[in-house]
Design an enzyme around this catalytic site. Structure first.
Site, PDB file in Angstrom:
ATOM      1  N   ARG A   1      54.105  -1.354 -41.169  1.00 41.10           N
ATOM      2  CA  ARG A   1      53.130  -1.049 -40.103  1.00 41.10           C
ATOM      3  C   ARG A   1      51.737  -1.142 -40.708  1.00 41.10           C
ATOM      4  O   ARG A   1      51.388  -0.336 -41.578  1.00 41.10           O
ATOM      5  CB  ARG A   1      53.397   0.356 -39.552  1.00 41.10           C
ATOM      6  CG  ARG A   1      52.474   0.739 -38.416  1.00 41.10           C
ATOM      7  CD  ARG A   1      52.771   2.129 -37.892  1.00 41.10           C
ATOM      8  NE  ARG A   1      51.874   2.479 -36.798  1.00 41.10           N
ATOM      9  CZ  ARG A   1      50.640   2.941 -36.972  1.00 41.10           C
ATOM     10  NH1 ARG A   1      50.166   3.114 -38.207  1.00 41.10           N
ATOM     11  NH2 ARG A   1      49.880   3.227 -35.930  1.00 41.10           N
TER      12      ARG A   1
ATOM     13  N   LYS B   1      45.850   4.216 -45.737  1.00 41.93           N
ATOM     14  CA  LYS B   1      45.950   5.668 -45.706  1.00 41.93           C
ATOM     15  C   LYS B   1      45.220   6.318 -46.872  1.00 41.93           C
ATOM     16  O   LYS B   1      44.899   5.665 -47.879  1.00 41.93           O
ATOM     17  CB  LYS B   1      47.420   6.080 -45.609  1.00 41.93           C
ATOM     18  CG  LYS B   1      47.960   5.802 -44.184  1.00 41.93           C
ATOM     19  CD  LYS B   1      49.290   6.437 -43.901  1.00 41.93           C
ATOM     20  CE  LYS B   1      49.645   6.278 -42.422  1.00 41.93           C
ATOM     21  NZ  LYS B   1      51.041   6.713 -42.117  1.00 41.93           N
TER      22      LYS B   1
HETATM   23  N1  LIG Z   1      56.477   5.029 -37.681  1.00 41.22           N
HETATM   24  C1  LIG Z   1      55.212   5.331 -38.061  1.00 41.22           C
HETATM   25  N2  LIG Z   1      54.245   5.463 -37.110  1.00 41.22           N
HETATM   26  C2  LIG Z   1      52.998   5.768 -37.543  1.00 41.22           C
HETATM   27  N3  LIG Z   1      51.876   5.991 -36.814  1.00 41.22           N
HETATM   28  C3  LIG Z   1      50.897   6.287 -37.694  1.00 41.22           C
HETATM   29  S1  LIG Z   1      49.296   6.676 -37.174  1.00 41.22           S
HETATM   30  C4  LIG Z   1      48.495   7.098 -38.663  1.00 41.22           C
HETATM   31  C5  LIG Z   1      48.202   8.553 -38.696  1.00 41.22           C
HETATM   32  C6  LIG Z   1      47.764   8.891 -40.086  1.00 41.22           C
HETATM   33  C7  LIG Z   1      46.564   8.383 -40.553  1.00 41.22           C
HETATM   34  C8  LIG Z   1      46.163   8.684 -41.857  1.00 41.22           C
HETATM   35  C9  LIG Z   1      46.960   9.504 -42.642  1.00 41.22           C
HETATM   36  S2  LIG Z   1      46.463   9.830 -44.261  1.00 41.22           S
HETATM   37  N4  LIG Z   1      45.959  11.307 -44.393  1.00 41.22           N
HETATM   38  O1  LIG Z   1      47.604   9.664 -45.134  1.00 41.22           O
HETATM   39  O2  LIG Z   1      45.374   8.923 -44.535  1.00 41.22           O
HETATM   40  C10 LIG Z   1      48.142  10.042 -42.169  1.00 41.22           C
HETATM   41  C11 LIG Z   1      48.551   9.725 -40.863  1.00 41.22           C
HETATM   42  N5  LIG Z   1      51.326   6.258 -38.979  1.00 41.22           N
HETATM   43  C12 LIG Z   1      52.677   5.940 -38.880  1.00 41.22           C
HETATM   44  C13 LIG Z   1      53.701   5.789 -39.870  1.00 41.22           C
HETATM   45  O3  LIG Z   1      53.497   5.921 -41.103  1.00 41.22           O
HETATM   46  N6  LIG Z   1      54.960   5.478 -39.389  1.00 41.22           N
END
Ligand SMILES: Nc1nc2[nH]c(SCCc3ccc(S(N)(=O)=O)cc3)nc2c(=O)[nH]1
Length: 282
Positions: free
Chosen positions: A260, A226
């Site tokens: 995850r 991330k």
């Molecule tokens: N339970 C659960 N499910 C999830 N699904 C995702 S998809 C990732 C979406 C994303 C990508 C990148 C950033 S960033 N701006 O921090 O790089 C944020 C969100 N993530 C999670 C998570 O954590 N838990």
């Protein structure tokens, strides 16, 4: 600590790895790996799922809606078309707990019927119909905290006390689930790293993660690759493995039972070492 995931039982007495399988054409990290010429290639999907299971993943997380910052919403039909065939293929060919990363009632119902073993909702069943759809499946549900929606959540995240507020939200969603007939033994809590949080918010949530959930509720942490790692270490997406592994271990030491991740084999090794040092008699 055990979870009944449809036809599988998940033993959470020690941390397990959830491997990410993006069934979206624009996933933020392994962008659209399974779309050749616009169509979903189930052979590639199965090969990736098989590889993650071989590497030690206990769960395969299948998502059909990109929820990274700035992601555009996807139609219900599009999400169904992306997710259900993947759940069916993995369920029919590989014995694994399949979690479905969705907030959509129809996708929850269809995925459960197709063999999904866990519902992973980044919107904590807040969408219309999602609560009842989840209640009707008997599957475990991961309730995640998100401030705002993916399109705007990272513009100006603000909390008076991020740990207290995220914890209160998850406990409130648990009460709502229990009132809808979802027993707390089916629930997983997740702080939602990167979902409407600054780097400071993410670090505070990681430091105090154990406070977020009662002792009987397992915690899930999604930190892999991330952008907080990118900003704090000045690393591009494909250079974030060390940072991701460090955060996975730190999360496991602070109570996370499900990690995850994109990089399954490396994370499995790191967690094995962490368990040997921190829990020698287990
Ligand atoms: N339970 C659960 N499910 C999830 N699904 C995702 S998809 C990732 C979406 C994303 C990508 C990148 C950033 S960033 N701006 O921090 O790089 C944020 C969100 N993530 C999670 C998570 O954590 N838990």
């Amino acid at each position: 600590m055990k979870l009944n995931c449809g036809k599988h039982t998940l033993d959470l007495s020690r941390p397990v790895v959830m491997g990410i399988l993006n069934a979206t054409p624009d996933s933020f990290s392994d962008g659209g790996s399974y779309y050749a010429g616009g169509a979903l290639n189930l052979d590639l999907v199965l090969r990736r799922a098989e590889q993650m299971l071989r590497e030690g993943a206990a769960i395969i997380d299948v998502g059909g809606e990109s929820t990274r910052p700035g992601a555009a919403p996807v139609s219900e039909q599009e999400e169904l078309d992306r997710v259900v065939p993947v759940v069916e293929a993995i369920s029919a060919n590989l014995g694994a707990v399949i979690s479905v990363d969705t907030s959509t009632a129809a996708v929850i119902t269809a995925s459960a019927a197709a063999g999904a073993g866990l519902i992973n909702d980044v919107r904590a069943l807040e969408r219309p119909g999602a609560l009842d759809a989840a209640a009707g499946t008997d599957l475990p549900v991961c309730l995640m905290h998100m401030q705002g929606q993916p399109g705007s959540m990272q513009q100006a995240p603000h909390y008076d006390d991020v740990v207290a507020e995220v914890g209160a939200y998850l406990r409130e969603r648990m009460r709502t689930c229990e009132e809808a007939g979802i027993n707390r033994a089916r629930l997983i809590f997740d702080p939602g790293f990167g979902f409407g949080k600054t780097d400071e918010h993410n670090l505070a949530l990681l430091r105090h993660m154990a406070q977020l959930a009662p002792a009987d509720i397992p915690l899930l942490a999604g930190l892999s690759r991330k952008s907080m790692i990118g900003r704090l270490l000045q690393r591009e997406v494909d250079e974030r493995l060390p940072g991701s592994l460090a955060l996975a271990m730190l999360a496991a030491q602070r109570g996370a039972r499900i990690l995850r991740v994109h990089d399954v084999a490396a994370t499995v090794d790191v967690l094995k070492m962490q368990q040997l040092v921190d829990n020698p008699n287990q």
